[in-house]
Design a protein around this motif. Structure first.
Motif, PDB file in Angstrom:
ATOM      1  N   HIS A 131      14.595   3.084  -6.157  1.00 18.47           N
ATOM      2  CA  HIS A 131      15.901   3.264  -5.503  1.00 18.47           C
ATOM      3  C   HIS A 131      15.838   2.507  -4.183  1.00 18.47           C
ATOM      4  O   HIS A 131      14.779   2.032  -3.764  1.00 18.47           O
ATOM      5  N   GLY A 132      16.945   2.386  -3.517  1.00 19.12           N
ATOM      6  CA  GLY A 132      16.940   1.708  -2.228  1.00 19.12           C
ATOM      7  C   GLY A 132      16.276   2.539  -1.155  1.00 19.12           C
ATOM      8  O   GLY A 132      16.259   3.777  -1.234  1.00 19.12           O
ATOM      9  N   GLY A 133      15.718   1.861  -0.166  1.00 17.54           N
ATOM     10  CA  GLY A 133      15.114   2.595   0.930  1.00 17.54           C
ATOM     11  C   GLY A 133      14.053   1.814   1.674  1.00 17.54           C
ATOM     12  O   GLY A 133      13.856   0.604   1.458  1.00 17.54           O
ATOM     13  N   ILE A 134      13.382   2.519   2.563  1.00 17.20           N
ATOM     14  CA  ILE A 134      12.328   1.945   3.402  1.00 17.20           C
ATOM     15  C   ILE A 134      11.054   1.835   2.578  1.00 17.20           C
ATOM     16  O   ILE A 134      10.675   2.779   1.871  1.00 17.20           O
ATOM     17  N   VAL A 135      10.385   0.692   2.687  1.00 17.11           N
ATOM     18  CA  VAL A 135       9.138   0.479   1.953  1.00 17.11           C
ATOM     19  C   VAL A 135       7.959   0.724   2.885  1.00 17.11           C
ATOM     20  O   VAL A 135       7.878   0.150   3.974  1.00 17.11           O
ATOM     21  N   SER A 136       7.069   1.605   2.459  1.00 10.47           N
ATOM     22  CA  SER A 136       5.841   1.880   3.214  1.00 10.47           C
ATOM     23  C   SER A 136       4.657   1.695   2.281  1.00 10.47           C
ATOM     24  O   SER A 136       4.456   2.482   1.350  1.00 10.47           O
ATOM     25  N   TYR A 137       3.879   0.641   2.510  1.00 14.70           N
ATOM     26  CA  TYR A 137       2.705   0.377   1.671  1.00 14.70           C
ATOM     27  C   TYR A 137       1.515   1.182   2.182  1.00 14.70           C
ATOM     28  O   TYR A 137       1.365   1.411   3.394  1.00 14.70           O
ATOM     29  N   CYS A 138       0.648   1.588   1.271  1.00 12.30           N
ATOM     30  CA  CYS A 138      -0.537   2.352   1.667  1.00 12.30           C
ATOM     31  C   CYS A 138      -1.824   1.704   1.179  1.00 12.30           C
ATOM     32  O   CYS A 138      -2.907   2.234   1.420  1.00 12.30           O
ATOM     33  N   HIS A 139      -1.708   0.556   0.500  1.00 11.97           N
ATOM     34  CA  HIS A 139      -2.895  -0.114  -0.031  1.00 11.97           C
ATOM     35  C   HIS A 139      -2.811  -1.585   0.325  1.00 11.97           C
ATOM     36  O   HIS A 139      -1.797  -2.217   0.060  1.00 11.97           O
ATOM     37  N   PRO A 140      -3.844  -2.164   0.922  1.00 13.49           N
ATOM     38  CA  PRO A 140      -3.762  -3.564   1.318  1.00 13.49           C
ATOM     39  C   PRO A 140      -3.781  -4.496   0.115  1.00 13.49           C
ATOM     40  O   PRO A 140      -4.329  -4.169  -0.945  1.00 13.49           O
ATOM     41  N   VAL A 141      -3.178  -5.663   0.289  1.00 12.97           N
ATOM     42  CA  VAL A 141      -3.235  -6.703  -0.739  1.00 12.97           C
ATOM     43  C   VAL A 141      -4.661  -7.213  -0.853  1.00 12.97           C
ATOM     44  O   VAL A 141      -5.385  -7.350   0.138  1.00 12.97           O
ATOM     45  N   GLY A 142      -5.074  -7.509  -2.081  1.00  8.90           N
ATOM     46  CA  GLY A 142      -6.406  -8.058  -2.308  1.00  8.90           C
ATOM     47  C   GLY A 142      -7.288  -7.078  -3.063  1.00  8.90           C
ATOM     48  O   GLY A 142      -7.145  -5.862  -2.940  1.00  8.90           O
ATOM     49  N   GLY A 143      -8.186  -7.649  -3.860  1.00  8.16           N
ATOM     50  CA  GLY A 143      -9.142  -6.817  -4.565  1.00  8.16           C
ATOM     51  C   GLY A 143      -8.610  -6.256  -5.865  1.00  8.16           C
ATOM     52  O   GLY A 143      -7.443  -6.388  -6.215  1.00  8.16           O
ATOM     53  N   GLN A 144      -9.498  -5.611  -6.578  1.00  8.15           N
ATOM     54  CA  GLN A 144      -9.202  -5.046  -7.890  1.00  8.15           C
ATOM     55  C   GLN A 144      -8.500  -3.703  -7.753  1.00  8.15           C
ATOM     56  O   GLN A 144      -8.879  -2.873  -6.920  1.00  8.15           O
ATOM     57  N   ILE A 145      -7.479  -3.520  -8.567  1.00 10.96           N
ATOM     58  CA  ILE A 145      -6.701  -2.279  -8.578  1.00 10.96           C
ATOM     59  C   ILE A 145      -6.656  -1.748 -10.009  1.00 10.96           C
ATOM     60  O   ILE A 145      -6.553  -2.518 -10.965  1.00 10.96           O
ATOM     61  N   GLU A 146      -6.710  -0.437 -10.160  1.00 10.66           N
ATOM     62  CA  GLU A 146      -6.566   0.171 -11.477  1.00 10.66           C
ATOM     63  C   GLU A 146      -5.119   0.584 -11.706  1.00 10.66           C
ATOM     64  O   GLU A 146      -4.421   1.014 -10.772  1.00 10.66           O
ATOM     65  N   ALA A 147      -4.660   0.422 -12.933  1.00  8.20           N
ATOM     66  CA  ALA A 147      -3.320   0.877 -13.278  1.00  8.20           C
ATOM     67  C   ALA A 147      -3.151   2.342 -12.901  1.00  8.20           C
ATOM     68  O   ALA A 147      -4.047   3.157 -13.107  1.00  8.20           O
TER      69      ALA A 147
END
Length: 368
Positions: A294-310
């Motif tokens: 939905h629309g709204g403010i985006v707050s990321y909690c994980h930095p870009v880069g590295g391996q991520i699990e689904a």
């Protein structure tokens, strides 16, 4: 070194843009390498990188070290660069037509196939030269009518007969990554090693007729009919991290890495060996995309880069009126290579991108 000014069609009386091209080495020498930056004119890292690479190539040429032909275009889109509206750069889309500057390049394959009847079968080198001659002939027959068509025609005519085409872009907020053709993963892996690319995304067709895709596509098309033909143009889009990743130090390092690649490719004398690539190529179809629910403010909690699990939580979207908080969840396991810089999103916005192995998408694989 030879500098050329290539005027574009004037859109209105009294206004005209031009491209400025640097040529190094000997005209017609192989390998022929074409490098351009800022086709999306608000993507600046490549512009600075090629400015510094130009200085290095001038030194190489003065020392007699250019053994191919290198074409350098640090500002590939003066039209988009001039689109400054209320202090904001608008360099991705042409303001007059709304079209993306990196879409709708010509698909030469079908027309080439018709023109090559009875002309091939003379050996790989001769057949490759014949194809390139016919490519140029097709483009010479094209008459651009608008400034945008003039820009795209000029750029593509410079690039399409090259052995190597490197189109330097950047993403919104990202690690360095590449887009390449699936048939060229070996050279792509070498380039990824030189550049330290976190991800290398490959496809036989990206969708949208992007610049690099249309440089390799004719060879891919012709090989379906003439398997003896090589993929004689290696083309790649280099996404040099994010829009804010602009510094002399980073650009100098990227320019040095590009120069090492040119040495390895045989365009500059010397010796260079590709380091191991940080990651092996993955299919562009395998990119997992997290959308704003939905629309709204985006707050990321994980930095870009590295391996991520689904299933990993990458951040939230917060509605400032209702206080609703919705998680952004990784849609695939793989390298978390890019996300959107803007911190307010409308519903459905593509926000986070993960390079995975398993195909998740089909059809047009690039955004508009």
């Amino acid at each position: 070194m030879h500098i050329e000014t290539l005027p574009l069609i004037s859109p209105i009386p009294g206004q005209q843009h031009a491209l400025k091209l640097w040529r190094f080495g000997n005209a017609g020498a192989r390998p022929r390498v074409y490098l351009q930056a800022a086709l999306h004119a608000d993507e600046i890292p490549g512009m600075l990188t090629l400015t510094l690479l130009r200085e290095q190539l001038a030194q190489m040429e003065a020392g007699g070290r250019i053994c191919g032909e290198i074409l350098l275009l640090p500002v590939a889109n003066p039209v988009g660069l001039a689109q400054q509206h209320l202090g904001l750069a608008q360099g991705r889309f042409d303001a007059g037509s709304g079209l993306n500057f990196n879409r709708n390049y010509p698909d030469l394959g079908p027309a080439l196939l018709a023109r090559l009847q009875g002309r091939l079968g003379q050996g790989e080198a001769a057949d490759t030269a014949t194809v390139r001659t016919q490519m140029q002939a097709l483009l010479d027959e094209t008459r651009p009518k608008t400034e945008l068509e003039s820009l795209q025609h000029t750029l593509f005519a410079l690039a399409c007969s090259s052995d190597v085409v490197l189109d330097l872009h950047c993403d919104s907020e990202a690690e360095l990554h590449l887009y390449v053709h699936s048939e060229q993963q070996d050279e792509a892996t070498a380039l990824a090693g030189f550049m330290g690319a976190a991800a290398t995304l490959h496809a036989t067709e990206q969708g949208g007729h992007s610049f690099d895709d249309c440089c390799t596509r004719p060879w891919w098309w012709l090989r379906q009919h003439y398997p003896q033909l090589p993929m004689a143009c290696f083309a790649a889009t280099l996404e040099l991290r994010g829009q804010l990743d602009v510094s002399l130090e980073q650009a100098a390092d990227d320019a040095k890495r590009l120069l090492d690649y040119l040495v390895w490719r045989g365009a500059v004398t010397g010796e260079a060996h590709p380091p191991a690539a940080p990651a092996m190529p993955t299919p562009l179809q395998g990119v997992g995309i997290s959308h704003a629910p939905h629309g709204g403010i985006v707050s990321y909690c994980h930095p870009v880069g590295g391996q991520i699990e689904a299933g990993t939580r990458l951040g939230w979207v917060i509605d400032p009126l209702t206080s609703q908080q919705s998680e952004l969840i990784a849609e695939a396991s793989g390298i978390y290579y890019a996300r959107v810089l803007q911190r307010f999103a409308v519903a459905g916005t593509e926000l986070c991108f993960i390079a995975g192995q398993a195909p998740l998408r089909s059809g047009r694989l690039l955004a508009l």
